[in-house]
Design a protein around this motif. Structure first.
Motif, PDB file in Angstrom:
ATOM      1  N   MET A   1     -12.989  64.003 -27.201  1.00 51.85           N
ATOM      2  CA  MET A   1     -13.396  62.691 -27.694  1.00 51.85           C
ATOM      3  C   MET A   1     -12.299  61.663 -27.460  1.00 51.85           C
ATOM      4  N   LYS A   2     -11.061  62.125 -27.377  1.00 54.96           N
ATOM      5  CA  LYS A   2      -9.966  61.193 -27.068  1.00 54.96           C
ATOM      6  C   LYS A   2     -10.222  60.508 -25.730  1.00 54.96           C
ATOM      7  N   GLY A   3     -10.632  61.274 -24.726  1.00 59.97           N
ATOM      8  CA  GLY A   3     -10.909  60.702 -23.420  1.00 59.97           C
ATOM      9  C   GLY A   3     -12.061  59.714 -23.454  1.00 59.97           C
ATOM     10  N   PHE A   4     -13.118  60.065 -24.186  1.00 55.22           N
ATOM     11  CA  PHE A   4     -14.287  59.190 -24.299  1.00 55.22           C
ATOM     12  C   PHE A   4     -13.918  57.897 -25.028  1.00 55.22           C
ATOM     13  N   LEU A   5     -13.201  58.024 -26.137  1.00 61.94           N
ATOM     14  CA  LEU A   5     -12.827  56.845 -26.921  1.00 61.94           C
ATOM     15  C   LEU A   5     -11.883  55.937 -26.140  1.00 61.94           C
ATOM     16  N   ASN A   6     -10.949  56.531 -25.427  1.00 62.70           N
ATOM     17  CA  ASN A   6     -10.031  55.714 -24.626  1.00 62.70           C
ATOM     18  C   ASN A   6     -10.769  54.971 -23.513  1.00 62.70           C
ATOM     19  N   GLN A   7     -11.799  55.584 -22.964  1.00 65.28           N
ATOM     20  CA  GLN A   7     -12.590  54.899 -21.935  1.00 65.28           C
ATOM     21  C   GLN A   7     -13.314  53.687 -22.534  1.00 65.28           C
ATOM     22  N   ILE A   8     -13.783  53.822 -23.766  1.00 66.37           N
ATOM     23  CA  ILE A   8     -14.419  52.684 -24.448  1.00 66.37           C
ATOM     24  C   ILE A   8     -13.387  51.563 -24.636  1.00 66.37           C
ATOM     25  N   SER A   9     -12.185  51.927 -25.089  1.00 64.09           N
ATOM     26  CA  SER A   9     -11.132  50.922 -25.293  1.00 64.09           C
ATOM     27  C   SER A   9     -10.803  50.195 -23.994  1.00 64.09           C
ATOM     28  N   ARG A  10     -10.638  50.952 -22.922  1.00 61.75           N
ATOM     29  CA  ARG A  10     -10.317  50.333 -21.630  1.00 61.75           C
ATOM     30  C   ARG A  10     -11.437  49.388 -21.180  1.00 61.75           C
ATOM     31  N   SER A  11     -12.677  49.795 -21.432  1.00 67.19           N
ATOM     32  CA  SER A  11     -13.826  48.974 -21.022  1.00 67.19           C
ATOM     33  C   SER A  11     -13.872  47.663 -21.785  1.00 67.19           C
ATOM     34  N   ALA A  12     -13.321  47.675 -22.996  1.00 70.36           N
ATOM     35  CA  ALA A  12     -13.298  46.468 -23.824  1.00 70.36           C
ATOM     36  C   ALA A  12     -11.978  45.705 -23.688  1.00 70.36           C
ATOM     37  N   ASP A  13     -11.126  46.142 -22.744  1.00 69.84           N
ATOM     38  CA  ASP A  13      -9.796  45.547 -22.578  1.00 69.84           C
ATOM     39  C   ASP A  13      -8.993  45.607 -23.867  1.00 69.84           C
ATOM     40  N   ALA A  14      -9.145  46.735 -24.566  1.00 69.00           N
ATOM     41  CA  ALA A  14      -8.427  46.943 -25.822  1.00 69.00           C
ATOM     42  C   ALA A  14      -7.359  48.018 -25.614  1.00 69.00           C
ATOM     43  N   PRO A  15      -6.325  48.030 -26.445  1.00 68.17           N
ATOM     44  CA  PRO A  15      -5.313  49.087 -26.326  1.00 68.17           C
ATOM     45  C   PRO A  15      -5.914  50.459 -26.653  1.00 68.17           C
TER      46      PRO A  15
END
Length: 318
Positions: A232-246
């Protein structure tokens, strides 16, 4: 064109995706909703939806609307602490309404009734390890008994955790809202193990395909698992990157739910389900994939972008 389909729970997570899928295919749908304004907003782009104000617990209304329907989608859900005395009662009423026309009840199930079974097949034995799991066993038995006694037909499609547009539960909504706002994404217990999740639009497409295919037996059940995320870390980080979030994640430990449960009854119910976040439970969906060999999930990046855009527009007004 007269609607053959009644959707209950059309403004909820799966019900919304199912209803939208049909409307995009220009298939007319009738929905019973308590909040007409919310329904009108969700389905504002469509004119082949009949919106009826009411409550699925109103048996007379349910029977009146369902009398000429071939399909009833049972997407009714309640907050965890309101399940008992509501989920069983409304299911009995839906069965009674379906029996007027021997309609097919289309039921999106979940994994709760299987407990800690690591790999779930359609014929896996049910071993619930929670009160809500035991209730799901009861609901499934009600539907099976109704089908086998000729009251209705049942299409039961078991799904894992879901996410997507209009998924507003406390586990998913904060993830996308926080990503949009540039904050840490919240998750429970563990983010370092595989977790199976389904994008609601993919689940809706699979359920619609199965419904249109029809059932040969009075009761048929299928698993549809969507995608397994390695972590889930990988999935959540992909969401953050998609939103231009850290790429930041806040993991809520199990003990926190014990403390919150003292003050919030619903958190006691959430704590009971944390076993699904402590280990990996996988639905084996090889059966539906063999029926629909060309079926493909929405590409993950596309699904994430669409969900972020939906939350920006509908929840944050951006």
């Amino acid at each position: 064109m007269q609607s053959e389909i009644l959707v209950l729970g059309s403004t909820g997570s799966i019900g919304y995706a199912f209803t939208e899928n049909l409307l995009r295919k220009n298939i007319p749908v009738s929905i019973i909703v308590r909040d007409v304004a919310k329904a009108k907003n969700l389905f504002k782009d469509f004119d082949n939806v009949e919106i009826i104000k009411g409550d699925a617990q109103d048996l007379n209304l349910l029977k009146q609307v369902a009398a000429d329907k071939k399909y009833i989608f049972h997407g009714i859900n309640y907050p965890y602490d309101q399940w008992f005395g509501n989920m069983d009662v409304v299911t009995a009423k839906i069965i009674e309404a379906a029996s007027l026309n021997q309609a097919m009840i289309v039921f999106p199930g979940n994994v709760y009734n299987y407990g800690k079974t690591p790999l779930i097949k359609e014929d896996s034995p049910e071993h619930p390890c929670t009160r809500k799991g035991a209730l799901r066993v009861e609901l499934k038995k009600m539907l099976k008994d109704a089908a086998h006694t000729g009251k209705c037909k049942v299409l039961d499609v078991c799904l894992p955790d879901f996410w997507g547009p209009n998924v507003l539960n406390a586990g998913i909504k904060p993830i996308f809202i926080n990503a949009i706002n540039g904050n840490a994404l919240p998750y429970s217990v563990r983010v370092d193990i595989p977790h199976q999740m389904v994008f609601t639009k993919d689940a809706a497409e699979m359920i619609v395909r199965l419904m249109q295919r029809g059932v040969k037996q009075p009761y048929e059940n299928y698993n549809y698992g969507g995608q397994v995320h390695p972590t889930m870390k990988g999935f959540l980080n992909q969401i953050s990157r998609s939103a231009d979030a850290p790429e930041k994640i806040t993991v809520y430990p199990k003990w926190l739910f014990t403390v919150l449960g003292i003050f919030m009854p619903v958190m006691k119910e959430v704590k009971e389900m944390l076993y699904l976040f402590e280990g990996t439970v996988i639905l084996d969906d090889s059966k539906v994939r063999s029926i629909f060999p060309t079926f493909k999930e929405t590409p993950l990046q596309e699904a994430i972008t669409e969900t972020l855009d939906w939350f920006k527009e509908n929840e944050l007004g951006k």
